[in-house]
Design a protein around this motif. Structure first.
Motif, PDB file in Angstrom:
ATOM      1  N   VAL A 161       0.821  -1.219   0.000  1.00  0.00           N
ATOM      2  CA  VAL A 161       0.000   0.000   0.000  1.00  0.00           C
ATOM      3  C   VAL A 161       0.853   1.267   0.000  1.00  0.00           C
ATOM      4  CG1 VAL A 161      -1.779   1.280   1.250  1.00  0.00           C
ATOM      5  CG2 VAL A 161      -1.884  -1.219   1.149  1.00  0.00           C
ATOM      6  N   LEU A 162       1.988   1.228   0.687  1.00  0.00           N
ATOM      7  CA  LEU A 162       2.849   2.411   0.749  1.00  0.00           C
ATOM      8  C   LEU A 162       4.088   2.262  -0.137  1.00  0.00           C
ATOM      9  CD1 LEU A 162       2.759   3.100   4.613  1.00  0.00           C
ATOM     10  CD2 LEU A 162       1.398   4.197   2.821  1.00  0.00           C
ATOM     11  N   GLY A 163       4.760   1.124  -0.019  1.00  0.00           N
ATOM     12  CA  GLY A 163       6.019   0.944  -0.733  1.00  0.00           C
ATOM     13  C   GLY A 163       5.870   0.932  -2.240  1.00  0.00           C
ATOM     14  N   LYS A 164       4.842   0.247  -2.741  1.00  0.00           N
ATOM     15  CA  LYS A 164       4.646   0.164  -4.197  1.00  0.00           C
ATOM     16  C   LYS A 164       4.473   1.537  -4.842  1.00  0.00           C
ATOM     17  CE  LYS A 164       4.767  -3.761  -6.488  1.00  0.00           C
ATOM     18  NZ  LYS A 164       5.495  -3.920  -7.754  1.00  0.00           N
ATOM     19  N   PRO A 165       3.440   2.298  -4.445  1.00  0.00           N
ATOM     20  CA  PRO A 165       3.275   3.603  -5.100  1.00  0.00           C
ATOM     21  C   PRO A 165       4.450   4.543  -4.859  1.00  0.00           C
ATOM     22  CG  PRO A 165       1.761   3.366  -3.247  1.00  0.00           C
ATOM     23  CD  PRO A 165       2.365   2.027  -3.482  1.00  0.00           C
ATOM     24  N   LEU A 166       5.018   4.484  -3.656  1.00  0.00           N
ATOM     25  CA  LEU A 166       6.162   5.358  -3.363  1.00  0.00           C
ATOM     26  C   LEU A 166       7.345   5.009  -4.254  1.00  0.00           C
ATOM     27  CD1 LEU A 166       7.142   7.617  -1.473  1.00  0.00           C
ATOM     28  CD2 LEU A 166       8.001   5.839   0.064  1.00  0.00           C
ATOM     29  N   GLY A 167       7.642   3.718  -4.385  1.00  0.00           N
ATOM     30  CA  GLY A 167       8.762   3.311  -5.225  1.00  0.00           C
ATOM     31  C   GLY A 167       8.550   3.661  -6.680  1.00  0.00           C
ATOM     32  N   ILE A 168       7.338   3.455  -7.184  1.00  0.00           N
ATOM     33  CA  ILE A 168       7.047   3.740  -8.590  1.00  0.00           C
ATOM     34  C   ILE A 168       7.100   5.235  -8.874  1.00  0.00           C
ATOM     35  CG2 ILE A 168       5.191   3.702 -10.311  1.00  0.00           C
ATOM     36  CD1 ILE A 168       4.411   0.940  -9.167  1.00  0.00           C
ATOM     37  N   VAL A 169       6.462   6.039  -8.034  1.00  0.00           N
ATOM     38  CA  VAL A 169       6.404   7.487  -8.274  1.00  0.00           C
ATOM     39  C   VAL A 169       7.782   8.122  -8.120  1.00  0.00           C
ATOM     40  CG1 VAL A 169       5.463   9.678  -7.439  1.00  0.00           C
ATOM     41  CG2 VAL A 169       3.977   7.682  -7.644  1.00  0.00           C
ATOM     42  N   LEU A 170       8.504   7.787  -7.051  1.00  0.00           N
ATOM     43  CA  LEU A 170       9.816   8.397  -6.828  1.00  0.00           C
ATOM     44  C   LEU A 170      10.809   8.013  -7.929  1.00  0.00           C
ATOM     45  CD1 LEU A 170      10.396   8.170  -2.962  1.00  0.00           C
ATOM     46  CD2 LEU A 170       9.822  10.167  -4.342  1.00  0.00           C
ATOM     47  N   THR A 171      10.796   6.752  -8.326  1.00  0.00           N
ATOM     48  CA  THR A 171      11.717   6.316  -9.375  1.00  0.00           C
ATOM     49  C   THR A 171      11.367   6.961 -10.710  1.00  0.00           C
ATOM     50  OG1 THR A 171      11.892   4.177  -8.243  1.00  0.00           O
ATOM     51  CG2 THR A 171      12.753   4.318 -10.473  1.00  0.00           C
ATOM     52  N   THR A 172      10.068   7.030 -11.016  1.00  0.00           N
ATOM     53  CA  THR A 172       9.647   7.679 -12.262  1.00  0.00           C
ATOM     54  C   THR A 172      10.032   9.145 -12.267  1.00  0.00           C
ATOM     55  OG1 THR A 172       7.759   6.173 -12.437  1.00  0.00           O
ATOM     56  CG2 THR A 172       7.665   8.182 -13.739  1.00  0.00           C
TER      57      THR A 172
END
Length: 457
Positions: free
Chosen positions: A328-339
């Motif tokens: 719930v937190l790690g997935k969107p955070l990792g995707i958005v920050l990396t993008t």
């Protein structure tokens, strides 16, 4: 002004957009069936008739001398999911040959986003369960993305998510699956039997040779190729299973061998633009989405929570907190920050009609890690262990939470997505192909976000 290729997300070709739209429609049906199957399993496993559910799951069938006497649950995880992973292999091959992954400029963002979406959830999980050697074995559980479940959510909320974002989500999920497969092969293999493994690769090589040369062997009859290759693929699966490597890996490798494109010779009157991949996808996609994955979900999702006390204990267990936080937190955070990092360093502009909150919504959709996460949970913990059942319950809870949050974020933006859809459907020359896929003019010259959105002349 001229169109800048440094705008993200890209649209690609109209043919690819139509193919992705068709694929996602099929996955939507599969996602809904998956949710229904999982719901039935959960309810059944928590009723007075729970013993009959577990008895059904544990029925063993198969030929013992070939090490294929497995429970129905194991057949679903090792056998039926091989069909799902075969399609993953096909989609990966297509992306590398004809999709967004064939060019570095279009591949870098979804590949980086997928890597971030794997690394950050794993880091969240590792930090929460640190010090517990048994629980740390499940670090890969929150790294997966279930595209079928995700697009089912889009269908349920009636989202008009733009085509470019849908293509990005699919590409990201495909790369995510490749990473998950690699993790399973490397980190979740306890022992390897060399002879069956070498035999499996040899059979896969024969399979690939026949697939690549199917016209010479079978003429222009894909059905004949399918009927011949199917039993050979079954033998490769059985040998891979005997080798100790998870048998679904065979499905991916077999999918990689299937030709995506075919170049006809100058002498041929019939020019076949697509290879066997299209034929196999047409035949296997309904089987995977409509049967294989829902049956796996039915046998994997059934967890007895033991009433209110059991639910409370499961909710506070470290493995539950780690998985929920990761998805719930790690997935969107990792995707958005990396993008954001890749687009900033590469001086790639976000489409002017979109906002970073749209990427957060896509990231939340990617946090629905149902099917592959359940498979990794099966491989991480011994059946009957508390962590085994708590991990499955956590996956279900996290997927639902991510789905609800994604529905809220994307629902708020739905009116903007509708305007983008209006823009992207304009076809002034009447050739059946929207101008957005043909013209060279900047898209931000066509569209201005806000209530006064209109096409500029």
């Amino acid at each position: 002004m001229t169109y800048s290729p440094r705008t993200f997300p890209g649209y690609g070709s109209f043919a690819e957009a139509r193919r992705v739209a068709s694929l996602l429609r099929k996955e939507t049906v599969g996602g809904i069936l998956l949710v229904i199957a999982a719901a039935i399993a959960i309810v059944w496993a928590n009723t007075p008739f729970a013993e009959s559910y577990f008895a059904l799951r544990d029925i063993e069938i198969g030929y013992e001398p070939w090490h294929l006497r497995l429970s129905l649950g194991a057949w679903a995880a090792d056998g039926l999911l091989a069909i799902f992973f075969f399609l993953v292999g096909l989609e990966l091959k297509r992306e590398f040959v004809a999709g967004d992954l064939r060019k570095f400029s279009t591949a870098i963002v979804p590949i980086a986003a997928a890597c971030g979406g794997v690394a950050v959830p794993a880091l969240f999980y590792a930090l929460i369960v640190r010090g517990d050697a048994e629980l740390s074995h499940g670090w890969a559980i929150p790294t997966a993305t279930d595209i079928a479940f995700a697009v089912a959510v889009l269908a349920i909320i009636g989202s008009h998510l733009p085509s470019a974002l849908r293509i990005f989500l699919l590409t990201l999920a495909v790369v995510d699956d490749l990473l998950a497969i690699s993790i399973i092969a490397v980190f979740y293999t306890d022992h390897i039997e060399i002879v069956p493994l070498v035999a499996a690769f040899s059979v896969i090589a024969v399979y690939g040779f026949l697939a690549q040369c199917y016209r010479e062997f079978f003429g222009l009859k894909p059905l004949a190729a399918w009927l011949i290759l199917l039993p050979i693929g079954g033998i490769a699966w059985a040998l891979m299973h005997a080798s100790g490597i998870h048998a679904t890996i065979a499905g991916v490798l077999l999918g990689f061998t299937i030709p995506v494109l075919h170049r006809a010779s100058a002498q041929e009157k019939v020019r076949e633009k697509s290879g066997l991949a299209e034929e196999f996808e047409h035949r296997f996609r309904p089987l995977s989405a409509g049967f294989a994955v829902p049956v796996f979900a039915f046998f994997a999702a059934g967890v007895s929570l033991g009433g209110a006390d059991g639910i409370r204990e499961a909710a506070l267990h470290p493995v539950t907190l780690a998985i929920v936080a990761g998805l719930v937190l790690g997935k969107p955070l990792g995707i958005v920050l990396t993008t954001w990092l890749v687009t900033t360093l590469g001086r790639i502009r976000l489409d002017p009609a979109l906002r970073w909150v749209d990427m957060a919504g896509v990231g939340l959709l990617a946090g629905i890690g149902f099917t592959v996460s359940l498979l990794v949970a099966e491989l991480s913990f011994a059946p009957g262990a508390a962590a085994h059942d708590y991990a499955k319950a956590a996956i279900l809870a996290a997927s639902v939470i991510a789905a609800v949050l994604a529905a809220i974020v994307l629902g708020i933006r739905n009116r903007q997505y509708w305007r983008i859809g209006e823009r992207d459907s304009v076809d002034d020359d009447g050739d059946g192909v929207p101008d957005i896929y043909q013209q060279e003019e900047r898209r931000d010259e066509w569209f201005k976000p806000g209530p006064g959105a209109r096409r500029r002349e």
